[in-house]
Scaffold this active site. Sequence first.
Site, PDB file in Angstrom:
ATOM      1  CE1 TYR A  76       9.579 -23.650  28.080  1.00  0.00           C
ATOM      2  CE2 TYR A  76       7.918 -23.525  26.351  1.00  0.00           C
ATOM      3  CZ  TYR A  76       8.540 -24.227  27.364  1.00  0.00           C
ATOM      4  OH  TYR A  76       8.136 -25.516  27.659  1.00  0.00           O
ATOM      5  CE  LYS A 103      11.273 -26.519  26.761  1.00  0.00           C
ATOM      6  NZ  LYS A 103      11.927 -27.593  27.548  1.00  0.00           N
TER       7      LYS A 103
END
Length: 266
Positions: free
Chosen positions: A148, A152
């Site tokens: 994750y 990002k």
Amino acid sequence: MSESSLVVVVGGAHGIGAATCQVMAERGWRVAVVDRDLAAAEQLATSLGAQAYGVDVTDHAAIDALVQQVHARQGAVRALVVASGAFQAVLAPQDVDAALWDQVFAVNVHGLYRLNVAFGLHMVAQGGGSIVNVASVTGSAGAPTHAYAPSKSAVITLSRNLACEWGHAGVRVNTVSPGVTLVKRILDRWATGGGTRATSDPASHAALMRCVDPVEVARGIYFLASEDASAITGVDLPIDAGWLAASGWEMYGGARRATAKSEETV
């Protein structure tokens, strides 16, 4: 941009996306609520006098079809907000398998990028527009979310690249990076004792000593999408209650009141 400008919010049926739809509608924008959960998108759209669309952002053909549908039904798009996202539990690196990695990147990077390109090229052709991508503070700091957080980071970088690519045509591309935001997904997890953070009080790690409300992120998105930010492009705006600012204080016991005095002289 006029008050009747159209904004497309992908991931708009829940959480930050839903709050963004509400804020944009309240401030006079026409809204297209886009989500994989079409039923929820339709429910929100009905309450806002908006239009709803269903899309799976991992399906590139579906993204192209979405662009055509929105333009045919509602006209030129002046702003795109991509708030869709795939999340992950905190895992050791060896436990992040290829399937999880691919899923996170398929949504957070590949899907977001294709949405940016598909809508962005129309903005270039029409001579202007604004894109706001939702990143995360984990994209700018270390975090034990090994798929994750890198996804990002990629969102922040690709947004800067597109800002430089399309700036000549008046298209601005920016990101917001929320901190711990009180969306239903997180509140439900805490309520059931399923949180993955070691601390029982994540608010204590932010300078403002609190978490973030989704509407606060939505207001930042509105600002970047609007003409109030007409000279702002290629930036990442943390909306984190000071989490990034306070991260360096952890070795000194965490964020604290300004009146506290050190027991040591360095």
